[in-house]
Design a protein around this motif. Structure first.
Motif, PDB file in Angstrom:
ATOM      1  N   ARG A   1       0.818  -1.221   0.000  1.00 50.77           N
ATOM      2  CA  ARG A   1       0.000   0.000   0.000  1.00 50.77           C
ATOM      3  C   ARG A   1       0.852   1.271   0.000  1.00 50.77           C
ATOM      4  O   ARG A   1       0.326   2.379  -0.087  1.00 50.77           O
ATOM      5  CB  ARG A   1      -0.930   0.019   1.215  1.00 50.77           C
ATOM      6  CG  ARG A   1      -1.956  -1.106   1.239  1.00 50.77           C
ATOM      7  CD  ARG A   1      -2.884  -1.035   0.029  1.00 50.77           C
ATOM      8  NE  ARG A   1      -3.999  -1.957   0.134  1.00 50.77           N
ATOM      9  CZ  ARG A   1      -4.015  -3.195  -0.329  1.00 50.77           C
ATOM     10  NH1 ARG A   1      -2.924  -3.670  -0.948  1.00 50.77           N
ATOM     11  NH2 ARG A   1      -5.072  -3.974  -0.198  1.00 50.77           N
TER      12      ARG A   1
ATOM     13  N   TYR B   1       0.306   4.108  -2.654  1.00 53.80           N
ATOM     14  CA  TYR B   1      -0.691   5.169  -2.484  1.00 53.80           C
ATOM     15  C   TYR B   1      -0.074   6.374  -1.776  1.00 53.80           C
ATOM     16  O   TYR B   1      -0.408   7.524  -2.078  1.00 53.80           O
ATOM     17  CB  TYR B   1      -1.883   4.642  -1.687  1.00 53.80           C
ATOM     18  CG  TYR B   1      -2.630   3.530  -2.390  1.00 53.80           C
ATOM     19  CD1 TYR B   1      -3.474   3.803  -3.456  1.00 53.80           C
ATOM     20  CD2 TYR B   1      -2.463   2.203  -2.000  1.00 53.80           C
ATOM     21  CE1 TYR B   1      -4.155   2.785  -4.112  1.00 53.80           C
ATOM     22  CE2 TYR B   1      -3.133   1.173  -2.645  1.00 53.80           C
ATOM     23  CZ  TYR B   1      -3.977   1.467  -3.705  1.00 53.80           C
ATOM     24  OH  TYR B   1      -4.636   0.458  -4.360  1.00 53.80           O
TER      25      TYR B   1
ATOM     26  N   TYR C   1      -9.275  10.505  -5.995  1.00 52.38           N
ATOM     27  CA  TYR C   1      -8.314   9.518  -5.484  1.00 52.38           C
ATOM     28  C   TYR C   1      -8.664   9.085  -4.061  1.00 52.38           C
ATOM     29  O   TYR C   1      -8.336   7.966  -3.641  1.00 52.38           O
ATOM     30  CB  TYR C   1      -6.906  10.112  -5.521  1.00 52.38           C
ATOM     31  CG  TYR C   1      -5.805   9.095  -5.356  1.00 52.38           C
ATOM     32  CD1 TYR C   1      -5.586   8.119  -6.314  1.00 52.38           C
ATOM     33  CD2 TYR C   1      -4.973   9.120  -4.238  1.00 52.38           C
ATOM     34  CE1 TYR C   1      -4.566   7.186  -6.171  1.00 52.38           C
ATOM     35  CE2 TYR C   1      -3.952   8.200  -4.083  1.00 52.38           C
ATOM     36  CZ  TYR C   1      -3.758   7.230  -5.054  1.00 52.38           C
ATOM     37  OH  TYR C   1      -2.753   6.302  -4.906  1.00 52.38           O
TER      38      TYR C   1
ATOM     39  N   VAL D   1      -8.415   5.383  -2.256  1.00 56.69           N
ATOM     40  CA  VAL D   1      -7.733   5.146  -0.985  1.00 56.69           C
ATOM     41  C   VAL D   1      -8.700   4.583   0.050  1.00 56.69           C
ATOM     42  O   VAL D   1      -8.347   3.689   0.826  1.00 56.69           O
ATOM     43  CB  VAL D   1      -7.090   6.457  -0.480  1.00 56.69           C
ATOM     44  CG1 VAL D   1      -6.604   6.307   0.954  1.00 56.69           C
ATOM     45  CG2 VAL D   1      -5.940   6.866  -1.386  1.00 56.69           C
TER      46      VAL D   1
ATOM     47  N   PHE E   1      -5.274   5.648   5.484  1.00 55.35           N
ATOM     48  CA  PHE E   1      -4.474   6.711   4.872  1.00 55.35           C
ATOM     49  C   PHE E   1      -5.332   7.917   4.479  1.00 55.35           C
ATOM     50  O   PHE E   1      -4.800   8.971   4.129  1.00 55.35           O
ATOM     51  CB  PHE E   1      -3.752   6.156   3.642  1.00 55.35           C
ATOM     52  CG  PHE E   1      -2.832   7.133   2.964  1.00 55.35           C
ATOM     53  CD1 PHE E   1      -1.736   7.661   3.626  1.00 55.35           C
ATOM     54  CD2 PHE E   1      -3.067   7.538   1.656  1.00 55.35           C
ATOM     55  CE1 PHE E   1      -0.893   8.572   3.002  1.00 55.35           C
ATOM     56  CE2 PHE E   1      -2.232   8.435   1.018  1.00 55.35           C
ATOM     57  CZ  PHE E   1      -1.139   8.957   1.697  1.00 55.35           C
ATOM     58  N   LEU E   2      -6.643   7.778   4.566  1.00 58.66           N
ATOM     59  CA  LEU E   2      -7.540   8.851   4.144  1.00 58.66           C
ATOM     60  C   LEU E   2      -7.302  10.124   4.952  1.00 58.66           C
ATOM     61  O   LEU E   2      -7.410  11.237   4.426  1.00 58.66           O
ATOM     62  CB  LEU E   2      -8.995   8.398   4.289  1.00 58.66           C
ATOM     63  CG  LEU E   2     -10.055   9.248   3.577  1.00 58.66           C
ATOM     64  CD1 LEU E   2      -9.798   9.285   2.080  1.00 58.66           C
ATOM     65  CD2 LEU E   2     -11.446   8.704   3.863  1.00 58.66           C
TER      66      LEU E   2
ATOM     67  N   ILE F   1      -4.552  12.108   3.451  1.00 56.99           N
ATOM     68  CA  ILE F   1      -4.969  12.843   2.253  1.00 56.99           C
ATOM     69  C   ILE F   1      -5.571  14.186   2.645  1.00 56.99           C
ATOM     70  O   ILE F   1      -5.305  15.216   2.018  1.00 56.99           O
ATOM     71  CB  ILE F   1      -5.962  12.003   1.428  1.00 56.99           C
ATOM     72  CG1 ILE F   1      -5.213  10.891   0.704  1.00 56.99           C
ATOM     73  CG2 ILE F   1      -6.727  12.867   0.429  1.00 56.99           C
ATOM     74  CD1 ILE F   1      -6.026  10.110  -0.276  1.00 56.99           C
TER      75      ILE F   1
END
Length: 512
Positions: free
Chosen positions: A331, A334, A383, A387, A394-395, A398
């Protein structure tokens, strides 16, 4: 326990306190005349007011995230341990931004009332100017407010995943829809006031063509921000939708990637509206290359600041180990994708500064606003859904990358604009007092909406503890303990807002 306060403060706390100390020290340079003393007294008033607010915040934040407590719930720390709880500074930042916006819009409502009742052109001009300044202060607090709110929410989630999930996806999810309606209204109405204000600025008619596009962006973004993920449906309606409470298409607009994208778009559009307003009566400009060394020095410093702000997070994402987010090693791709996007933003910063120094400042502004807008809304907005499916933890990163790029854009573009139109020829003096009555009612509505929003957010903050006096430590076991419904909340907050506004009106009229 033996460490000093400074050592136990998180980085955000040290930064927050440092800003206040620098403001206090920097204000000493104002002590040159009577006016400077008056301004410095205002700075002192605000700093001590902030400290009082922070003291009160510590009680509330301790109830949400108690510190200095052992596993059995016994308090074994000191008063300082209780003060330096995890949510103390995040709550202070959120409330300070909210209070700045609140104070600005309250003062704007005062100016609007006086403008409407003015008998002379001089009075109207004065209160028009006051309304403009007040709206500017309100917008200055409103623009960073969603970021402060997100930061506070993230820290709530980090402190308690149960509380965090309850906030956005549980009992308070529909309360946040109401909050989105109020905050979106603040942005829409404050933009309307800016657009109305262009009528008093000679030369601003050049920019009126932008308004319809800005309005479309804000309204569409507002609608997406309001869209819930799940719908309150009857059994029959659920059957008609195939046995699901989620709309087959609109359900995606209720997820955080979509909402983060559109709130950034709203902020960017509001900022652009203010830029147009600010340059409304500016005519022929002096090229930046002819303004001496100051633009080169200042733009270099601001550029380095923006590069650090965006670049350090790009480096962090490239080095982030997926294991830290409980994700498999594959991952990491990303993370690097978003990191690469941040490096592209860094390149745009350098190009924008170079163009500005080559007297292409307008192109530089449009370039950097365009790159930032594409990155934080279109690319990361889409994106984010990828994710969410493949690397959901991981959001949150972002959202941070969106924040860093947008803040960098606001800082750099504002700096470029200040030099771009420095000492520019004026196309005419501001026609203070030449505002429509509708614009003054907009200021009044802003006051009402911000008052309701303050009450609603206070309900959410306290309600998140559900049936705990001190979350996870002291439970309310009484038989009458419950969290009020949204219906009850609207009654109480609405009543409090009415009492506040009526009392303010009576004070304004000298009746009490």
């Amino acid at each position: 326990m033996g460490m000093g306060i400074g050592h136990r403060l998180h980085g955000d706390g040290r930064a927050f306190i440092t800003v206040m100390i620098l403001t206090l020290g920097g204000g000493l340079f104002l002590l040159k005349d009577r006016k400077g003393v008056h301004l410095y007294m205002g700075i002192l008033l605000n700093i001590f007011g902030t400290l009082i607010m922070m003291l009160a915040n510590s009680w509330v934040s301790f109830m949400m995230s108690p510190s200095g407590v052992d596993q059995k719930g016994a308090f074994i720390g000191t008063a300082i341990d209780a003060l330096l709880n995890p949510l103390w500074i995040p709550l202070a930042m959120h409330r300070m931004m909210g209070n700045i916006a609140f104070g600005g819009f309250i003062a704007g409502a005062y100016a609007a009332v006086k403008f409407i009742g003015a008998k002379t052109d001089e009075e109207r001009a004065h209160y028009d100017w006051m309304g403009y300044i007040s709206n500017f202060v309100g917008i200055a607090g409103l623009l960073p407010l969603p970021f402060a709110g997100y930061y506070f929410g993230r820290e709530v989630y980090s402190n308690s995943a149960v509380m965090g999930n309850n906030m956005m996806g549980g009992d308070f999810s529909w309360t946040f829809i109401m909050q989105a309606m109020l905050v979106g209204s603040l942005f829409l109405i404050s933009n309307y006031y800016l657009w109305s204000g262009m009528g008093r600025i000679p030369g601003a008619e050049r920019y009126r063509g932008y308004i319809k596009f800005l309005l479309a962006i804000i309204v569409i973004s507002f609608a997406i921000w309001l869209t819930p993920h799940n719908l309150p449906l009857t059994g029959e309606e659920v059957g008609q939708m195939g046995g699901s409470q989620y709309h087959p298409t609109l359900k995606y607009l209720g997820l955080m990637p979509a909402k983060n994208a559109v709130v950034n778009f709203i902020i960017l559009s509001t900022f652009f509206s203010f830029l147009l307003y600010k340059r409304g009566n500016k005519g022929k400009t002096i090229p930046v290359s002819q303004q001496g060394r100051t633009p080169k020095i200042v733009l270099s410093i601001i550029g380095l600041l923006c590069l650090w702000l965006v670049g350090q997070y790009a480096v962090y994402l490239y080095g982030l180990d997926p294991k830290e987010l409980d994700l498999p090693p594959d991952r990491a791709g990303y993370f690097r994708t978003v990191g690469t996007l941040l490096f592209i933003n860094c390149a745009a910063i350098i190009i924008a500064i170079a163009l500005t120094l080559k007297d292409k400042g307008i192109i530089a502004q449009y370039l950097y606003i365009g790159v930032t807008g594409f990155n934080v809304t279109l690319f990361l907005g889409v994106y984010g859904f990828v994710v969410m499916e493949k690397a959901s933890p991981f959001l949150r990163n972002i959202a941070v990358s969106q924040f860093t790029q947008l803040i960098s854009c606001l800082i750099l573009v504002t700096t470029i604009d200040s030099f771009l139109f420095k000492n520019a020829e004026s196309m005419g003096e501001m026609k203070w007092g030449k505002m429509s009555i509708r614009s003054q009612y907009a200021l009044l509505v802003l006051c009402i909406v911000i008052t309701l929003n303050m009450g609603l957010m206070g309900f959410i903050r306290s309600g998140l503890r559900t049936d705990w006096h001190i979350y996870g430590v002291l439970k309310d076991a009484s038989e009458w303990a419950y969290t009020p419904s949204n219906y009850t909340m609207t009654q109480m907050v609405g009543s409090a807002a009415i009492v506040f506004l009526v009392t303010g009106d009576l004070l304004l009229r000298g009746r009490i």
